[in-house]
Design a protein around this motif. Structure first.
Motif, PDB file in Angstrom:
ATOM      1  N   ALA A  87     -10.197  17.308   2.597  1.00  0.00           N
ATOM      2  CA  ALA A  87      -9.031  16.647   2.023  1.00  0.00           C
ATOM      3  C   ALA A  87      -8.331  17.566   1.029  1.00  0.00           C
ATOM      4  CB  ALA A  87      -9.422  15.342   1.337  1.00  0.00           C
ATOM      5  N   VAL A  88      -6.992  17.471   0.984  1.00  0.00           N
ATOM      6  CA  VAL A  88      -6.193  18.143  -0.037  1.00  0.00           C
ATOM      7  C   VAL A  88      -5.594  17.050  -0.904  1.00  0.00           C
ATOM      8  CG1 VAL A  88      -4.268  19.693  -0.517  1.00  0.00           C
ATOM      9  CG2 VAL A  88      -5.712  20.089   1.492  1.00  0.00           C
ATOM     10  N   VAL A  89      -6.144  16.873  -2.090  1.00  0.00           N
ATOM     11  CA  VAL A  89      -5.816  15.724  -2.935  1.00  0.00           C
ATOM     12  C   VAL A  89      -4.718  16.129  -3.904  1.00  0.00           C
ATOM     13  CG1 VAL A  89      -6.732  13.935  -4.454  1.00  0.00           C
ATOM     14  CG2 VAL A  89      -8.201  14.970  -2.706  1.00  0.00           C
ATOM     15  N   THR A  90      -3.535  15.567  -3.720  1.00  0.00           N
ATOM     16  CA  THR A  90      -2.371  15.921  -4.523  1.00  0.00           C
ATOM     17  C   THR A  90      -1.928  14.807  -5.451  1.00  0.00           C
ATOM     18  OG1 THR A  90      -0.851  15.142  -2.802  1.00  0.00           O
ATOM     19  CG2 THR A  90      -1.553  17.442  -2.687  1.00  0.00           C
ATOM     20  N   ARG A  91      -2.519  13.626  -5.318  1.00  0.00           N
ATOM     21  CA  ARG A  91      -2.127  12.497  -6.160  1.00  0.00           C
ATOM     22  C   ARG A  91      -3.379  11.728  -6.563  1.00  0.00           C
ATOM     23  NH1 ARG A  91       0.763   7.687  -3.062  1.00  0.00           N
ATOM     24  NH2 ARG A  91      -0.079   6.683  -4.910  1.00  0.00           N
ATOM     25  N   ASP A  92      -3.229  10.840  -7.542  1.00  0.00           N
ATOM     26  CA  ASP A  92      -4.367  10.104  -8.080  1.00  0.00           C
ATOM     27  C   ASP A  92      -5.042   9.253  -7.000  1.00  0.00           C
ATOM     28  OD1 ASP A  92      -3.689  11.223 -10.458  1.00  0.00           O
ATOM     29  OD2 ASP A  92      -2.971   9.379 -11.397  1.00  0.00           O
ATOM     30  N   SER A 130      -4.514  15.971   4.739  1.00  0.00           N
ATOM     31  CA  SER A 130      -3.714  16.915   3.959  1.00  0.00           C
ATOM     32  C   SER A 130      -2.230  16.596   4.156  1.00  0.00           C
ATOM     33  CB  SER A 130      -3.994  18.358   4.404  1.00  0.00           C
ATOM     34  OG  SER A 130      -3.194  19.263   3.688  1.00  0.00           O
ATOM     35  N   PRO A 131      -1.550  16.085   3.105  1.00  0.00           N
ATOM     36  CA  PRO A 131      -2.144  15.667   1.834  1.00  0.00           C
ATOM     37  C   PRO A 131      -2.997  14.422   2.018  1.00  0.00           C
ATOM     38  CG  PRO A 131       0.140  14.998   1.910  1.00  0.00           C
ATOM     39  CD  PRO A 131      -0.099  15.834   3.142  1.00  0.00           C
ATOM     40  N   ALA A 132      -3.924  14.195   1.110  1.00  0.00           N
ATOM     41  CA  ALA A 132      -4.868  13.090   1.244  1.00  0.00           C
ATOM     42  C   ALA A 132      -4.151  11.746   1.199  1.00  0.00           C
ATOM     43  CB  ALA A 132      -5.922  13.158   0.141  1.00  0.00           C
ATOM     44  N   ARG A 133      -4.562  10.861   2.085  1.00  0.00           N
ATOM     45  CA  ARG A 133      -4.061   9.491   2.143  1.00  0.00           C
ATOM     46  C   ARG A 133      -5.248   8.530   2.068  1.00  0.00           C
ATOM     47  NH1 ARG A 133       0.064  11.962   1.687  1.00  0.00           N
ATOM     48  NH2 ARG A 133       1.964  11.828   2.934  1.00  0.00           N
ATOM     49  N   ARG A 165      11.575  -1.809   4.048  1.00  0.00           N
ATOM     50  CA  ARG A 165      12.508  -1.833   2.932  1.00  0.00           C
ATOM     51  C   ARG A 165      12.198  -0.734   1.919  1.00  0.00           C
ATOM     52  NH1 ARG A 165      12.082  -7.646   0.676  1.00  0.00           N
ATOM     53  NH2 ARG A 165      13.859  -6.994  -0.619  1.00  0.00           N
ATOM     54  N   LEU A 166      10.913  -0.442   1.710  1.00  0.00           N
ATOM     55  CA  LEU A 166      10.556   0.655   0.814  1.00  0.00           C
ATOM     56  C   LEU A 166      11.070   1.988   1.338  1.00  0.00           C
ATOM     57  CD1 LEU A 166       6.902  -0.359  -0.097  1.00  0.00           C
ATOM     58  CD2 LEU A 166       8.742  -0.023  -1.742  1.00  0.00           C
ATOM     59  N   THR A 167      10.892   2.213   2.602  1.00  0.00           N
ATOM     60  CA  THR A 167      11.377   3.463   3.205  1.00  0.00           C
ATOM     61  C   THR A 167      12.879   3.592   3.050  1.00  0.00           C
ATOM     62  OG1 THR A 167       9.557   3.423   4.798  1.00  0.00           O
ATOM     63  CG2 THR A 167      11.448   4.818   5.323  1.00  0.00           C
ATOM     64  N   GLU A 168      13.603   2.499   3.290  1.00  0.00           N
ATOM     65  CA  GLU A 168      15.062   2.523   3.185  1.00  0.00           C
ATOM     66  C   GLU A 168      15.502   2.717   1.735  1.00  0.00           C
ATOM     67  OE1 GLU A 168      19.127   2.240   4.293  1.00  0.00           O
ATOM     68  OE2 GLU A 168      17.270   2.757   5.331  1.00  0.00           O
ATOM     69  N   ALA A 223       4.833  -0.540  -5.784  1.00  0.00           N
ATOM     70  CA  ALA A 223       4.437  -0.140  -4.436  1.00  0.00           C
ATOM     71  C   ALA A 223       3.043   0.475  -4.435  1.00  0.00           C
ATOM     72  CB  ALA A 223       5.454   0.845  -3.862  1.00  0.00           C
ATOM     73  N   ASP A 224       2.699   1.188  -5.493  1.00  0.00           N
ATOM     74  CA  ASP A 224       1.382   1.819  -5.559  1.00  0.00           C
ATOM     75  C   ASP A 224       0.281   0.782  -5.729  1.00  0.00           C
ATOM     76  OD1 ASP A 224       0.189   4.354  -5.284  1.00  0.00           O
ATOM     77  OD2 ASP A 224      -0.277   4.410  -7.415  1.00  0.00           O
ATOM     78  N   ILE A 225       0.566  -0.313  -6.422  1.00  0.00           N
ATOM     79  CA  ILE A 225      -0.398  -1.414  -6.502  1.00  0.00           C
ATOM     80  C   ILE A 225      -0.734  -1.916  -5.105  1.00  0.00           C
ATOM     81  CG2 ILE A 225      -0.686  -3.814  -7.256  1.00  0.00           C
ATOM     82  CD1 ILE A 225       0.973  -3.091  -9.745  1.00  0.00           C
ATOM     83  N   LEU A 226       0.252  -1.855  -4.218  1.00  0.00           N
ATOM     84  CA  LEU A 226       0.075  -2.312  -2.836  1.00  0.00           C
ATOM     85  C   LEU A 226      -0.345  -1.190  -1.897  1.00  0.00           C
ATOM     86  CD1 LEU A 226       3.328  -4.479  -2.698  1.00  0.00           C
ATOM     87  CD2 LEU A 226       0.989  -5.282  -3.094  1.00  0.00           C
ATOM     88  N   ASP A 227      -0.647  -0.001  -2.439  1.00  0.00           N
ATOM     89  CA  ASP A 227      -1.003   1.181  -1.637  1.00  0.00           C
ATOM     90  C   ASP A 227       0.108   1.563  -0.658  1.00  0.00           C
ATOM     91  OD1 ASP A 227      -3.481   1.425  -2.864  1.00  0.00           O
ATOM     92  OD2 ASP A 227      -4.461   0.101  -1.423  1.00  0.00           O
ATOM     93  N   MET A 228       1.364   1.427  -1.097  1.00  0.00           N
ATOM     94  CA  MET A 228       2.495   1.708  -0.216  1.00  0.00           C
ATOM     95  C   MET A 228       3.486   2.682  -0.840  1.00  0.00           C
ATOM     96  SD  MET A 228       3.114  -2.242   1.000  1.00  0.00           S
ATOM     97  CE  MET A 228       4.329  -1.863   2.240  1.00  0.00           C
ATOM     98  N   ALA A 229       3.116   3.320  -1.942  1.00  0.00           N
ATOM     99  CA  ALA A 229       4.068   4.191  -2.637  1.00  0.00           C
ATOM    100  C   ALA A 229       4.483   5.391  -1.787  1.00  0.00           C
ATOM    101  CB  ALA A 229       3.480   4.664  -3.966  1.00  0.00           C
ATOM    102  N   ASP A 230       3.619   5.846  -0.883  1.00  0.00           N
ATOM    103  CA  ASP A 230       3.962   7.005  -0.056  1.00  0.00           C
ATOM    104  C   ASP A 230       5.202   6.756   0.798  1.00  0.00           C
ATOM    105  OD1 ASP A 230       1.861   8.420  -1.054  1.00  0.00           O
ATOM    106  OD2 ASP A 230       0.520   8.039   0.634  1.00  0.00           O
TER     107      ASP A 230
END
Length: 577
Positions: free
Chosen positions: A176-181, A191-194, A219-222, A547-554
């Motif tokens: 894994a390449v971990v770039t975020r918390d 890579s990057p780690a999900r 909607r997040l993507t848009e 979104a990060d609380i929902l694991d959707m920030a990416d």
């Protein structure tokens, strides 16, 4: 199982030691006899005599490891194997294994029970690269540091990059390449780690069904696409080209240091730079706000006369110069530099003087206003520690917070009439953003904090179909996000609140203009109903947290930088460090 000759006959702790199984399999040291342990003790004494190194009981460090640490703390029963490279400021908790060919560089803080497999690299530093007028190798090194929680398993050949914080009980899959918390109890890979999955099953599936029914992934993507494509257009709407050009406070149409900083951070979230001004001009302006004597910031565009010295007004609740310190300081970081001098006014205080200042703040009646000062003080100490190797009052600040915390409700301050939790909850965000979150220190009572924040989130006076300002929503999103990194307490309810607030926020974007403070659409708008740069940057950060609380920030395609970044700024294993 094959027996290994882990106790050699000759003295391998010489300048060219022989290689033995225990060097590459350090767990075999648990079976070592007195002769081997005596040799290891002499080797550790030699290491400790050469620098700032502290080694606990029953530890093993292979003489084939490369130890070039500025400081090294090794907890009891922890082991470092052969061919490992340890450089920088590094701390291991108890019962850790750092296996062969692993590397740690820069500032790295590792908790208890962490096992690091062969070939892993923890890169707690990086080359400066933000300036384009000079080669990157001539720019100063940067180090935000890495923080690894307790009982983490890191697989073979993992790379963890600077600024990352890994939660307790997580697993980083091989390669894994971990770039975020990484949240607690999470398995990540790639890579990057999900996120691959959570190690504990969710309490129920209500939040997941609500998310999918509302179309949040699409909607997040848009939303992220629009915010990125229209970035320069939104910035231009707050830019005044008169007198050399600067960004303005849209509500008052005057030059504004905070607006300039927010322009930098909005663009940086999309890995861009404001097209309106060169980086060198912005840096010069932001660095000029410091008072030469105190190091405290002064808004050069402030209209009201100063009737008290800045060293005194800094401690006044609601002081606007505190915002200038945070905005200018973090924007300078985004641009690859920092304030020209330390914040000497807070550095010169004794611990007793700092406590006296904190005691005088209006915690009972205005916790947000009091915490506003704590946020600025914590940020000043952070800048001092990171860039000037000072920040001596960090333990005093955490000491006061720890002894004045309400363990029953998980906040500072008291509710107002009719169980109004607005001030304590909003104050909790300000008090912890510049302290616990910034330094990576665990919250004292995350479950109680979540209970209180969820009570406040259900208050119709502040939240509903047409209610929820960017400040009030941020002050719910960040505590739920921060506390959620330590516990799964009421996880489904947190997710439902996040989905509800997120759904409303995603509808608030106005093409070419961004977002307003209230998100209200009215025929008779107030300044708070008009989109501007400040509110847009804050909403972008709030949307990311929800979104990060929902694991959707990416899905958003951006990541907040500067004051609203989610990475730990300067990891401390303990507030006493």
């Amino acid at each position: 199982m094959k027996e290994h000759n882990y106790i050699p006959e000759n003295d391998r702790y010489s300048s060219q030691p022989d290689v033995h199984a225990v060097d590459f399999m350090p767990w075999l040291y648990a079976k070592a006899g007195e002769v081997e342990r005596e040799k290891q003790s002499r080797w550790q004494d030699k290491l400790k005599s050469g620098g700032n190194i502290a080694i606990g009981e029953d530890c093993f460090i292979s003489p084939l490891a490369q130890i070039f640490a500025d400081s090294l703390r090794l907890g009891d029963r922890s082991w470092i194997a052969a061919r490992a490279l340890v450089r920088g400021d590094v701390s291991f908790g108890c019962d850790c294994t750092f296996n062969a060919h692993c590397v740690t560089l820069g500032k790295v803080a590792i908790g208890d029970g962490v096992h690091v497999a062969i070939g892993t690299q923890l890169i707690g530093e990086s080359h400066g690269h933000r300036r384009t007028d000079i080669p990157f190798w001539e720019q100063p090194m940067e180090s935000r540091g890495i923080r690894i929680g307790n009982h983490v398993w890191i697989g073979a050949n993992v790379i963890v990059l600077d600024g990352v914080s890994v939660g307790d009980h997580s697993i980083l899959a091989a390669g894994a390449v971990v770039t975020r918390d990484v949240p607690p109890y999470t398995i990540v890979g790639g890579s990057p780690a999900r996120i691959i999955r959570h190690r504990r099953q969710p309490e129920n599936k209500l939040a997941c069904s609500a998310i999918m029914k509302d179309g949040l992934p699409r909607r997040l993507t848009e939303f992220g696409r629009k915010a990125g494509e229209q970035c320069q257009e939104v910035l231009q709407a707050s830019f005044n080209s008169d007198n050399g050009g600067t960004f303005v406070d849209s509500a008052r149409s005057r030059p504004d240091i905070v607006a300039l900083a927010e322009a930098v951070e909005y663009a940086a979230a999309f890995d861009r730079h404001p097209e309106q001004l060169p980086a060198e001009a912005i840096i010069a302006t932001l660095q000029s706000v410091q008072c030469p004597e105190t190091g405290l910031p002064m808004d050069p565009y402030r209209e009201a006369p100063r009737d008290v010295p800045i060293s005194e007004s800094f401690w006044h609740p609601g002081n606007p110069d505190a915002f200038v310190l945070e905005a200018a300081g973090y924007a300078l970081e985004v641009l690859g530099t920092h304030f020209a001098r330390p914040i000497q006014a807070i550095e010169d205080m004794t611990a007793e003087e700092l406590w006296q200042r904190l005691e005088l703040l209006p915690w009972k009646t205005g916790a947000w206003h009091a915490a506003h000062v704590v946020d600025a003080a914590g940020t000043a100490l952070y800048f001092n520690r990171r860039y000037f190797s000072t920040g001596k009052n960090i333990p005093a600040l955490f000491g006061w917070l720890g002894t004045h915390f309400d363990p029953l409700h998980g906040v500072w301050g008291q509710p107002g009439p009719e169980a109004d939790w607005l001030m304590p909850v909003n104050g909790f965000y300000r008090a912890t953003r510049g302290t616990y979150a910034q330094f990576g220190i665990p919250l004292p009572a995350p479950e109680r904090t979540i209970d209180t924040v969820l009570i406040h989130a259900a208050d119709p006076r502040y939240f509903g179909s047409d209610r929820g300002t960017c400040c009030n929503v941020l002050d719910i999103a960040h505590p739920l996000w921060l506390a959620g990194r330590q516990t799964r307490h009421r996880e489904a309810e947190r997710a439902q609140v996040a989905a509800k607030l997120l759904s409303r926020a995603l509808d608030g974007w106005v093409d070419g203009r961004g977002m307003s403070f209230t998100l209200r659409k009215t025929d008779d708008p107030t300044p708070e109903d008009v989109p501007n740069l400040k509110f847009t940057e804050q909403w972008l950060a709030t949307v990311y947290l929800l979104a990060d609380i929902l694991d959707m920030a990416d899905l958003l395609g951006y990541r907040p930088k500067g004051i609203h970044r989610t990475e730990v700024a300067y990891p401390l294993l303990s507030p006493l460090m």
